[in-house]
Design an enzyme around this catalytic site. Structure first.
Site, PDB file in Angstrom:
ATOM      1  N   GLY A 295      37.670  70.258  25.423  1.00  0.00           N
ATOM      2  CA  GLY A 295      36.944  71.268  26.190  1.00  0.00           C
ATOM      3  C   GLY A 295      37.818  72.283  26.905  1.00  0.00           C
TER       4      GLY A 295
ATOM      5  CG  ASN B 218      38.556  77.257  23.365  1.00  0.00           C
ATOM      6  OD1 ASN B 218      38.958  78.414  23.453  1.00  0.00           O
ATOM      7  ND2 ASN B 218      39.101  76.370  22.532  1.00  0.00           N
TER       8      ASN B 218
ATOM      9  NE  ARG C 208      24.607  65.931  10.301  1.00  0.00           N
ATOM     10  CZ  ARG C 208      25.718  65.751  11.013  1.00  0.00           C
ATOM     11  NH1 ARG C 208      26.164  64.533  11.258  1.00  0.00           N
ATOM     12  NH2 ARG C 208      26.375  66.750  11.494  1.00  0.00           N
TER      13      ARG C 208
ATOM     14  CG  ASN D 155      33.002  78.548  15.528  1.00  0.00           C
ATOM     15  OD1 ASN D 155      33.129  77.595  16.299  1.00  0.00           O
ATOM     16  ND2 ASN D 155      33.702  78.633  14.395  1.00  0.00           N
TER      17      ASN D 155
ATOM     18  CG  HIS E  45      38.358  78.989  12.604  1.00  0.00           C
ATOM     19  ND1 HIS E  45      37.976  77.699  12.271  1.00  0.00           N
ATOM     20  CD2 HIS E  45      39.402  79.293  11.787  1.00  0.00           C
ATOM     21  CE1 HIS E  45      38.734  77.248  11.301  1.00  0.00           C
ATOM     22  NE2 HIS E  45      39.609  78.197  10.988  1.00  0.00           N
TER      23      HIS E  45
ATOM     24  CD  GLU F  26      22.367  82.454   6.784  1.00  0.00           C
ATOM     25  OE1 GLU F  26      23.303  83.124   6.271  1.00  0.00           O
ATOM     26  OE2 GLU F  26      21.607  82.909   7.661  1.00  0.00           O
TER      27      GLU F  26
ATOM     28  CG  ASP G 164      34.932  78.512   9.831  1.00  0.00           C
ATOM     29  OD1 ASP G 164      34.334  78.355  10.902  1.00  0.00           O
ATOM     30  OD2 ASP G 164      35.728  77.670   9.369  1.00  0.00           O
TER      31      ASP G 164
ATOM     32  CB  ALA H  72      44.740  83.591  20.279  1.00  0.00           C
ATOM     33  CD  GLU H  73      41.669  78.074  19.929  1.00  0.00           C
ATOM     34  OE1 GLU H  73      40.619  77.524  20.277  1.00  0.00           O
ATOM     35  OE2 GLU H  73      42.549  77.492  19.283  1.00  0.00           O
TER      36      GLU H  73
HETATM   37  C1  GAR Z   1      39.990  74.562  19.396  1.00  0.00           C
HETATM   38  O1  GAR Z   1      41.278  74.821  18.925  1.00  0.00           O
HETATM   39  C2  GAR Z   1      38.958  75.269  18.552  1.00  0.00           C
HETATM   40  O2  GAR Z   1      39.372  76.519  18.115  1.00  0.00           O
HETATM   41  C3  GAR Z   1      38.814  74.316  17.417  1.00  0.00           C
HETATM   42  O3  GAR Z   1      38.816  73.044  18.007  1.00  0.00           O
HETATM   43  C4  GAR Z   1      39.624  73.092  19.193  1.00  0.00           C
HETATM   44  C5  GAR Z   1      38.831  72.537  20.352  1.00  0.00           C
HETATM   45  O4  GAR Z   1      39.618  72.450  21.505  1.00  0.00           O
HETATM   46  N1  GAR Z   1      37.633  74.570  16.637  1.00  0.00           N
HETATM   47  C6  GAR Z   1      37.584  74.455  15.316  1.00  0.00           C
HETATM   48  O5  GAR Z   1      38.500  74.049  14.641  1.00  0.00           O
HETATM   49  C7  GAR Z   1      36.255  74.860  14.701  1.00  0.00           C
HETATM   50  N2  GAR Z   1      36.376  74.980  13.266  1.00  0.00           N
HETATM   51  P1  GAR Z   1      38.963  72.341  22.949  1.00  0.00           P
HETATM   52  O6  GAR Z   1      37.935  71.213  22.898  1.00  0.00           O
HETATM   53  O7  GAR Z   1      40.113  72.014  23.847  1.00  0.00           O
HETATM   54  O8  GAR Z   1      38.332  73.663  23.293  1.00  0.00           O
END
Ligand code: GAR
Length: 219
Positions: free
Chosen positions: A12, A14, A66, A108, A110, A148, A151, A180-181
């Site tokens: 978590g 992000n 599911r 999202n 990525h 749909e 990514d 970046a993120e």
């Molecule tokens: C992050 O690096 C995010 O970009 C990635 O998972 C990580 C979660 O970290 N997401 C993906 O790969 C989605 N395809 P976080 O829980 O510390 O935010």
């Protein structure tokens, strides 16, 4: 007010970046309605609790099929009354009924420069393992709308990050997050809250800030 529900699976960081920007007053007009995790043990749920945000667990393990989980996920999202769904490290494929219920309203993050190192099998650390194995010199992160596909939705923001000699997947992951993120995801939310992201087919256009001069009446 833009009400966002943040979906998480793990640490978590992000989510924390969004909370930090909110608490610093840098996301005006935004509030977090809830945090949804598919994983009861996710540390992200503790981050939500520490910030006084409702945390909800919606795990496939709690449903017979599911399809039943997919319906439950949609119902949980709808009960939060959110305008925007933010996938912040949510490692669950978004079911078609959720995409249909929130057209152009799911984003999202990525951890690569899409269309590199994305799609099936590329999530979390695996993305950085792939980038290092291919020997790219530059990687980065992408925020995009969810459609749909996997990514494949319109890209909102991207930021490049240098790959350095001797990087391990963990070291590279941390650099991509820091450089970046944690910047891009709150920034994309800010732009959407300001109604500045326009979807045009497979692409997006970012409108200039009102009063920024660009496109505004010159004094
Ligand atoms: C992050 O690096 C995010 O970009 C990635 O998972 C990580 C979660 O970290 N997401 C993906 O790969 C989605 N395809 P976080 O829980 O510390 O935010």
């Amino acid at each position: 007010m833009l009400r966002i529900t943040v979906c998480v699976s793990g640490g978590g960081t992000n989510l924390q970046a969004i909370i930090d920007q909110l608490q610093a007053g840098r996301l005006p007009g935004v509030e977090i309605a809830a945090v949804i995790s598919n994983n009861r043990g996710a540390y992200a749920l503790e981050r939500a609790a520490a910030a006084g945000i409702t945390g909800i667990c919606c795990s496939p393990k709690d449903y017979a099929s599911r399809e039943a989980f997919n319906d439950a996920l949609l119902q949980q999202l709808q009960e939060t009354g959110c305008d925007l769904v933010v996938l912040a490290g949510f490692l669950v494929a978004i079911p078609p009924q959720v995409v249909a219920a929130y057209p152009g309203r799911i984003i999202n993050i990525h951890p690569a420069l899409i269309p590199s190192f994305c799609g099936k099998g590329y999530y979390g650390l695996k993305v950085h393992e792939g980038a290092l194995a291919r020997g790219v010199k530059v990687t980065g992160a992408t925020v995009h709308f969810v459609d749909e596909g996997l990514d494949s939705g319109p890209i909102i923001l991207q930021k490049a990050v240098e790959v350095r000699d001797g990087d391990t997947p963990e070291v590279l992951q941390r650099r991509v997050m820091e450089q970046a993120e944690w910047i891009l995801l709150p920034e994309a939310i800010r732009l959407i809250a300001q109604n500045r992201v326009v979807i045009e087919g497979r692409t997006t256009r970012i409108l200039p800030e009102s009063g920024s001069g660009e496109g505004a009446d010159a004094e």
